[in-house]
Design a protein around this motif. Structure first.
Motif, PDB file in Angstrom:
ATOM      1  N   ALA A   1      43.977  27.360  22.417  1.00  0.00           N
ATOM      2  CA  ALA A   1      45.064  27.576  23.372  1.00  0.00           C
ATOM      3  C   ALA A   1      45.786  28.894  23.080  1.00  0.00           C
ATOM      4  N   HIS A   2      46.039  29.180  21.798  1.00  0.00           N
ATOM      5  CA  HIS A   2      46.705  30.427  21.424  1.00  0.00           C
ATOM      6  C   HIS A   2      45.847  31.642  21.776  1.00  0.00           C
ATOM      7  N   GLN A   3      44.558  31.534  21.534  1.00  0.00           N
ATOM      8  CA  GLN A   3      43.651  32.650  21.848  1.00  0.00           C
ATOM      9  C   GLN A   3      43.591  32.900  23.355  1.00  0.00           C
ATOM     10  N   ILE A   4      43.475  31.816  24.120  1.00  0.00           N
ATOM     11  CA  ILE A   4      43.382  31.949  25.575  1.00  0.00           C
ATOM     12  C   ILE A   4      44.689  32.494  26.145  1.00  0.00           C
ATOM     13  N   LEU A   5      45.832  32.000  25.631  1.00  0.00           N
ATOM     14  CA  LEU A   5      47.135  32.500  26.086  1.00  0.00           C
ATOM     15  C   LEU A   5      47.270  33.992  25.797  1.00  0.00           C
ATOM     16  N   SER A   6      46.826  34.402  24.620  1.00  0.00           N
ATOM     17  CA  SER A   6      46.884  35.816  24.238  1.00  0.00           C
ATOM     18  C   SER A   6      46.057  36.675  25.195  1.00  0.00           C
ATOM     19  N   ARG A   7      44.849  36.202  25.527  1.00  0.00           N
ATOM     20  CA  ARG A   7      43.987  36.965  26.446  1.00  0.00           C
ATOM     21  C   ARG A   7      44.537  36.955  27.873  1.00  0.00           C
ATOM     22  N   SER A   8      45.243  35.896  28.229  1.00  0.00           N
ATOM     23  CA  SER A   8      45.797  35.819  29.585  1.00  0.00           C
ATOM     24  C   SER A   8      46.917  36.834  29.797  1.00  0.00           C
ATOM     25  N   ASN A   9      47.501  37.327  28.711  1.00  0.00           N
ATOM     26  CA  ASN A   9      48.574  38.319  28.802  1.00  0.00           C
ATOM     27  C   ASN A   9      48.053  39.757  28.746  1.00  0.00           C
ATOM     28  N   HIS A  10      46.734  39.913  28.880  1.00  0.00           N
ATOM     29  CA  HIS A  10      46.147  41.251  28.882  1.00  0.00           C
ATOM     30  C   HIS A  10      46.707  42.043  30.068  1.00  0.00           C
ATOM     31  N   PRO A  11      47.117  43.305  29.851  1.00  0.00           N
ATOM     32  CA  PRO A  11      47.760  44.076  30.932  1.00  0.00           C
ATOM     33  C   PRO A  11      46.888  44.282  32.170  1.00  0.00           C
ATOM     34  N   LYS A  12      45.569  44.324  32.020  1.00  0.00           N
ATOM     35  CA  LYS A  12      44.672  44.570  33.158  1.00  0.00           C
ATOM     36  C   LYS A  12      43.913  43.321  33.594  1.00  0.00           C
ATOM     37  N   LEU A  13      43.454  42.545  32.620  1.00  0.00           N
ATOM     38  CA  LEU A  13      42.599  41.393  32.935  1.00  0.00           C
ATOM     39  C   LEU A  13      43.335  40.055  32.817  1.00  0.00           C
ATOM     40  N   GLY A  14      44.651  40.117  32.682  1.00  0.00           N
ATOM     41  CA  GLY A  14      45.430  38.900  32.459  1.00  0.00           C
ATOM     42  C   GLY A  14      45.599  38.029  33.695  1.00  0.00           C
ATOM     43  N   TYR A  15      46.119  36.840  33.482  1.00  0.00           N
ATOM     44  CA  TYR A  15      46.385  35.882  34.564  1.00  0.00           C
ATOM     45  C   TYR A  15      47.493  34.936  34.103  1.00  0.00           C
ATOM     46  N   SER A  16      48.011  34.155  35.009  1.00  0.00           N
ATOM     47  CA  SER A  16      49.090  33.205  34.680  1.00  0.00           C
ATOM     48  C   SER A  16      48.500  31.963  34.017  1.00  0.00           C
ATOM     49  N   TYR A  17      48.650  31.878  32.700  1.00  0.00           N
ATOM     50  CA  TYR A  17      48.009  30.820  31.917  1.00  0.00           C
ATOM     51  C   TYR A  17      48.353  29.414  32.429  1.00  0.00           C
ATOM     52  N   ALA A  18      49.623  29.116  32.571  1.00  0.00           N
ATOM     53  CA  ALA A  18      50.041  27.763  32.977  1.00  0.00           C
ATOM     54  C   ALA A  18      49.587  27.439  34.395  1.00  0.00           C
ATOM     55  N   ILE A  19      49.708  28.416  35.301  1.00  0.00           N
ATOM     56  CA  ILE A  19      49.306  28.191  36.695  1.00  0.00           C
ATOM     57  C   ILE A  19      47.815  27.910  36.790  1.00  0.00           C
ATOM     58  N   VAL A  20      47.029  28.688  36.054  1.00  0.00           N
ATOM     59  CA  VAL A  20      45.575  28.457  36.040  1.00  0.00           C
ATOM     60  C   VAL A  20      45.275  27.080  35.464  1.00  0.00           C
ATOM     61  N   GLY A  21      46.025  26.679  34.434  1.00  0.00           N
ATOM     62  CA  GLY A  21      45.844  25.347  33.844  1.00  0.00           C
ATOM     63  C   GLY A  21      46.116  24.235  34.850  1.00  0.00           C
ATOM     64  N   ILE A  22      47.166  24.408  35.649  1.00  0.00           N
ATOM     65  CA  ILE A  22      47.506  23.416  36.684  1.00  0.00           C
ATOM     66  C   ILE A  22      46.404  23.380  37.750  1.00  0.00           C
ATOM     67  N   ASN A  23      45.870  24.550  38.093  1.00  0.00           N
ATOM     68  CA  ASN A  23      44.762  24.614  39.058  1.00  0.00           C
ATOM     69  C   ASN A  23      43.513  23.925  38.516  1.00  0.00           C
ATOM     70  N   LEU A  24      43.278  24.050  37.215  1.00  0.00           N
ATOM     71  CA  LEU A  24      42.141  23.359  36.595  1.00  0.00           C
ATOM     72  C   LEU A  24      42.349  21.845  36.622  1.00  0.00           C
ATOM     73  N   THR A  25      43.594  21.417  36.489  1.00  0.00           N
ATOM     74  CA  THR A  25      43.902  19.986  36.617  1.00  0.00           C
ATOM     75  C   THR A  25      43.568  19.502  38.025  1.00  0.00           C
ATOM     76  N   GLU A  26      43.922  20.316  39.024  1.00  0.00           N
ATOM     77  CA  GLU A  26      43.599  19.964  40.418  1.00  0.00           C
ATOM     78  C   GLU A  26      42.091  19.895  40.621  1.00  0.00           C
ATOM     79  N   MET A  27      41.361  20.814  40.004  1.00  0.00           N
ATOM     80  CA  MET A  27      39.899  20.802  40.114  1.00  0.00           C
ATOM     81  C   MET A  27      39.323  19.536  39.488  1.00  0.00           C
ATOM     82  N   ALA A  28      39.795  19.200  38.285  1.00  0.00           N
ATOM     83  CA  ALA A  28      39.307  17.999  37.596  1.00  0.00           C
ATOM     84  C   ALA A  28      39.632  16.744  38.393  1.00  0.00           C
TER      85      ALA A  28
END
Length: 301
Positions: A225-252
């Motif tokens: 989780a710490h590694q993924i959160l760190s990569r999600s904060n990348h200035p160019k390739l980052g994304y909203s960690y929690a929002i993506v997690g909620i979307n994955l919950t919707e997918m599951a």
């Protein structure tokens, strides 16, 4: 002038012929699709009402075993449970039909009833009872799991609920152990991927289920989780960690609701699928998504 008009007419005829050919092609494709659907519907009708019965009768005369026994002899894992479920569902026998709706506490009695209906001698077929019980536990467990997940999903996040608030703060402490949250409503929530100052607004679609999954992953796969959160904060390739997690919950949840998750759980869980297995599937999806994003990022470097 006449040549120009003639050229215009010729050109229009040319385009008209192309248009006409495309229309004809479209009609042929649509008609073939309709025929295909009709053929499939007719086959399902005749197979379900006529052929299936006689095929089962013929195979029983040849093998001395009913369809359920033949499935146990031929298949294993998810294919076995899936075929047993289909056989019970499409059976004309009321006892067998009701078996797919049995609750876990009545599985043993249900197995006995099936054996009586199909004249299965427990001394001759010693494994039938064990195999049928395992399949029914998976089938009934999947149905119960969906009800449990749906119940949690329908529960909205309530900021007046102390348990909900504690769970949200637990998520922060798990993901940001060295950084103190200054206030409950704060721009700091963006650091772990929430959209606004108050995360409760992001849980509208999946209710408290989205938060429970985020906490489960952060607690049981803390390093990842710490590694993924760190990569999600990348200035160019980052994304909203929690929002993506909620979307994955919707997918599951969608996969569970549509029964597309059956094969995975029937293979992965030998007994009764539970909420724990649903959380694990979510966690594996989180890790798998991160790996795919990593590969994608490597290709673009």
């Amino acid at each position: 002038m006449m040549d120009t008009i003639w050229d215009l007419i010729s050109r229009n005829n040319y385009f008209f012929s192309i248009f006409k050919s495309k229309v004809i092609k479209s009609v042929i494709i649509s008609f073939s699709r309709i025929l295909k659907k009709m053929f499939i519907s007719l086959w399902e009708f005749f197979y379900g009402h006529f052929f299936r019965f006689w095929m089962k009768w013929l195979l029983r005369q040849m093998t001395g075993k009913c369809e359920l026994q033949r499935i146990f002899d031929t298949y294993v894992g998810a294919q076995r449970t899936h075929r047993i479920e289909n056989s019970l569902t499409y059976s004309k026998n009321k006892v067998l039909q009701k078996a797919t709706l049995v609750v876990q506490s009545e599985v043993d009695k249900c197995v006995e009833d099936i054996m009586k209906e199909k004249n299965i001698n427990p001394e001759k077929d010693t494994s039938f009872k064990i195999c049928m019980k395992a399949c029914l536990l998976q089938i009934s467990g999947y149905k119960q799991l969906y009800l449990d997940v749906e119940s949690v999903r329908k529960r909205p996040y309530d900021s007046d609920n102390l348990q909900h608030e504690k769970l949200l703060l637990k998520l922060w402490n798990l993901l940001m152990p060295t950084k103190k949250l200054k206030a409950r409503i704060s721009k700091q929530w963006a650091d772990i991927g929430f959209q606004g100052d108050d995360p409760k607004t992001d849980f509208r679609g999946m209710g408290i289920l989205g938060l429970i999954n985020l906490v489960y992953f952060s607690e049981n796969y803390t390093s990842e989780a710490h590694q993924i959160l760190s990569r999600s904060n990348h200035p160019k390739l980052g994304y909203s960690y929690a929002i993506v997690g909620i979307n994955l919950t919707e997918m599951a949840y969608s996969l569970l609701k549509s029964e597309a998750l059956k094969f995975h759980l029937y293979n992965f869980v030998p007994g009764i699928p539970t909420m724990e297995h649903f959380h694990q599937f979510y966690s594996f999806s989180e890790i798998e998504l991160d790996q795919r994003l990593l590969k994608g990022a490597a290709l673009h470097e």
